[in-house]
Write a protein that holds these residues in place. Structure first.
Motif, mmCIF file in Angstrom:
data_model
loop_
_atom_site.group_PDB
_atom_site.id
_atom_site.type_symbol
_atom_site.label_atom_id
_atom_site.label_comp_id
_atom_site.label_asym_id
_atom_site.label_seq_id
_atom_site.Cartn_x
_atom_site.Cartn_y
_atom_site.Cartn_z
ATOM 1 N N TRP A 60 0.863 -1.167 0.000
ATOM 2 C CA TRP A 60 0.000 0.000 0.000
ATOM 3 C C TRP A 60 0.905 1.224 0.000
ATOM 4 O O TRP A 60 1.737 1.385 0.882
ATOM 5 C CB TRP A 60 -0.884 0.018 1.243
ATOM 6 C CG TRP A 60 -1.811 -1.141 1.324
ATOM 7 C CD1 TRP A 60 -1.674 -2.238 2.112
ATOM 8 C CD2 TRP A 60 -3.021 -1.332 0.598
ATOM 9 N NE1 TRP A 60 -2.722 -3.099 1.906
ATOM 10 C CE2 TRP A 60 -3.561 -2.562 0.991
ATOM 11 C CE3 TRP A 60 -3.698 -0.568 -0.348
ATOM 12 C CZ2 TRP A 60 -4.757 -3.047 0.469
ATOM 13 C CZ3 TRP A 60 -4.881 -1.049 -0.860
ATOM 14 C CH2 TRP A 60 -5.411 -2.281 -0.452
ATOM 15 N N ALA A 104 -1.932 4.320 -3.543
ATOM 16 C CA ALA A 104 -2.376 3.205 -4.382
ATOM 17 C C ALA A 104 -2.068 1.824 -3.809
ATOM 18 O O ALA A 104 -1.213 1.651 -2.956
ATOM 19 C CB ALA A 104 -1.718 3.318 -5.751
ATOM 20 N N ALA A 140 -9.961 -1.593 -7.298
ATOM 21 C CA ALA A 140 -9.736 -0.772 -6.108
ATOM 22 C C ALA A 140 -11.058 -0.185 -5.630
ATOM 23 O O ALA A 140 -11.860 0.283 -6.436
ATOM 24 C CB ALA A 140 -8.762 0.354 -6.418
ATOM 25 N N GLU A 141 -11.249 -0.215 -4.306
ATOM 26 C CA GLU A 141 -12.440 0.352 -3.667
ATOM 27 C C GLU A 141 -13.695 -0.205 -4.314
ATOM 28 O O GLU A 141 -13.811 -1.380 -4.480
ATOM 29 C CB GLU A 141 -12.397 1.878 -3.715
ATOM 30 C CG GLU A 141 -11.196 2.477 -3.001
ATOM 31 C CD GLU A 141 -11.122 2.186 -1.511
ATOM 32 O OE1 GLU A 141 -12.149 2.258 -0.811
ATOM 33 O OE2 GLU A 141 -10.031 1.873 -1.024
ATOM 34 N N HIS A 154 -14.734 0.499 -7.447
ATOM 35 C CA HIS A 154 -14.655 0.814 -8.860
ATOM 36 C C HIS A 154 -14.593 -0.453 -9.722
ATOM 37 O O HIS A 154 -14.434 -1.551 -9.222
ATOM 38 C CB HIS A 154 -13.446 1.717 -9.127
ATOM 39 C CG HIS A 154 -13.569 3.039 -8.438
ATOM 40 N ND1 HIS A 154 -14.250 4.094 -8.981
ATOM 41 C CD2 HIS A 154 -13.137 3.447 -7.225
ATOM 42 C CE1 HIS A 154 -14.219 5.107 -8.140
ATOM 43 N NE2 HIS A 154 -13.549 4.749 -7.065
ATOM 44 N N TRP A 166 -5.630 2.612 -8.032
ATOM 45 C CA TRP A 166 -6.183 3.424 -6.950
ATOM 46 C C TRP A 166 -7.576 3.897 -7.305
ATOM 47 O O TRP A 166 -8.016 3.823 -8.439
ATOM 48 C CB TRP A 166 -5.272 4.623 -6.662
ATOM 49 C CG TRP A 166 -5.207 5.635 -7.750
ATOM 50 C CD1 TRP A 166 -6.014 6.731 -7.901
ATOM 51 C CD2 TRP A 166 -4.319 5.652 -8.865
ATOM 52 N NE1 TRP A 166 -5.672 7.422 -9.026
ATOM 53 C CE2 TRP A 166 -4.624 6.785 -9.646
ATOM 54 C CE3 TRP A 166 -3.278 4.821 -9.274
ATOM 55 C CZ2 TRP A 166 -3.935 7.106 -10.797
ATOM 56 C CZ3 TRP A 166 -2.601 5.150 -10.432
ATOM 57 C CH2 TRP A 166 -2.927 6.274 -11.170
ATOM 58 N N ALA A 167 -8.254 4.399 -6.289
ATOM 59 C CA ALA A 167 -9.581 4.973 -6.475
ATOM 60 C C ALA A 167 -9.413 6.486 -6.602
ATOM 61 O O ALA A 167 -8.971 7.131 -5.666
ATOM 62 C CB ALA A 167 -10.463 4.629 -5.283
ATOM 63 N N ASP A 200 -10.549 8.995 -3.818
ATOM 64 C CA ASP A 200 -10.085 8.813 -2.448
ATOM 65 C C ASP A 200 -8.655 9.298 -2.271
ATOM 66 O O ASP A 200 -7.860 9.266 -3.201
ATOM 67 C CB ASP A 200 -10.159 7.329 -2.062
ATOM 68 C CG ASP A 200 -11.581 6.807 -2.110
ATOM 69 O OD1 ASP A 200 -12.503 7.583 -1.824
ATOM 70 O OD2 ASP A 200 -11.767 5.630 -2.447
ATOM 71 N N TYR A 237 -6.510 7.784 -0.341
ATOM 72 C CA TYR A 237 -5.734 6.551 -0.427
ATOM 73 C C TYR A 237 -6.676 5.372 -0.570
ATOM 74 O O TYR A 237 -7.832 5.434 -0.206
ATOM 75 C CB TYR A 237 -4.810 6.374 0.774
ATOM 76 C CG TYR A 237 -5.525 6.206 2.095
ATOM 77 C CD1 TYR A 237 -5.847 4.937 2.572
ATOM 78 C CD2 TYR A 237 -5.868 7.296 2.867
ATOM 79 C CE1 TYR A 237 -6.499 4.770 3.773
ATOM 80 C CE2 TYR A 237 -6.510 7.145 4.073
ATOM 81 C CZ TYR A 237 -6.828 5.882 4.522
ATOM 82 O OH TYR A 237 -7.474 5.716 5.713
ATOM 83 N N THR A 238 -6.157 4.319 -1.153
ATOM 84 C CA THR A 238 -6.922 3.102 -1.378
ATOM 85 C C THR A 238 -6.726 2.178 -0.189
ATOM 86 O O THR A 238 -5.606 1.983 0.266
ATOM 87 C CB THR A 238 -6.423 2.411 -2.663
ATOM 88 O OG1 THR A 238 -6.598 3.330 -3.738
ATOM 89 C CG2 THR A 238 -7.175 1.150 -2.947
ATOM 90 N N ASP A 239 -7.810 1.619 0.330
ATOM 91 C CA ASP A 239 -7.657 0.684 1.448
ATOM 92 C C ASP A 239 -8.363 -0.647 1.199
ATOM 93 O O ASP A 239 -8.471 -1.470 2.091
ATOM 94 C CB ASP A 239 -8.132 1.313 2.757
ATOM 95 C CG ASP A 239 -9.611 1.656 2.762
ATOM 96 O OD1 ASP A 239 -10.296 1.383 1.764
ATOM 97 O OD2 ASP A 239 -10.079 2.192 3.776
ATOM 98 N N ALA A 272 -8.667 -3.650 -2.049
ATOM 99 C CA ALA A 272 -8.316 -4.065 -3.414
ATOM 100 C C ALA A 272 -8.552 -5.559 -3.595
ATOM 101 O O ALA A 272 -8.520 -6.322 -2.623
ATOM 102 C CB ALA A 272 -6.863 -3.723 -3.715
#
Length: 146
Positions: free
Chosen positions: A56, A65, A89-90, A92, A112-113, A116, A118-120, A122
């Motif tokens: 991450w 990302a 991601a997220e 999406h 990545w989203a 956002d 940050y992406t948390d 995936a």
């Protein structure tokens, strides 16, 4: 002379306060810069994603990302079908990263989203593209959370 001493002491104090903040900030950056973790082999009939790793990225850096990399291999080189990795991601849509027929190729990407910081969350899977008349076959999806 007392005024000169007071200004000097204040300057030294502010200097050390700044150094302390910089050290604290840099240790936070080290903590936020995560290390690489193993992605277990994702495979299905005709496709394998192996030697995979992910990390991450830090919030605010590289879009926070999900960074992944590894080898994508066509394991049924005579079937005429291509292979790909899908990463999501997220909330999406899936992102598709194509491989090459009859080959093993290195993949290294950030997902990545966009909305956002940050992406948390995936997901990743490996698939074989079987054309328009047959459904693609994919490995079980692996889910990761920050």
């Amino acid at each position: 002379m007392n005024r000169t001493f007071a200004v000097g002491a204040l300057t030294v104090g502010l200097f050390f306060a700044g150094v302390g903040a910089a050290v604290a900030g840099s240790s936070g950056d080290v903590e936020a810069t995560a290390s690489w973790h193993k992605i277990s082999t994702r495979k299905s009939s005709g496709v394998s994603f192996h030697s995979g790793q992910y990390k991450w990225e830090a919030p605010g850096a590289k879009h926070g990302a999900f960074h992944w990399k590894g080898w994508l291999k066509d394991t049924s080189s005579g079937d005429g079908h291509n292979v790909y990795v899908q990463v999501k991601a997220e909330g999406h849509d899936w992102n598709r990263f194509n491989g090459k027929q009859k080959k093993s190729v290195w993949k290294d990407y950030l997902v990545w989203a966009p909305a956002d910081r940050y992406t948390d969350d995936a997901r990743i899977r490996a698939c074989r593209d079987r054309g328009s008349f047959h459904p693609d076959n994919c490995s079980p999806t692996k889910h990761y959370q920050r």
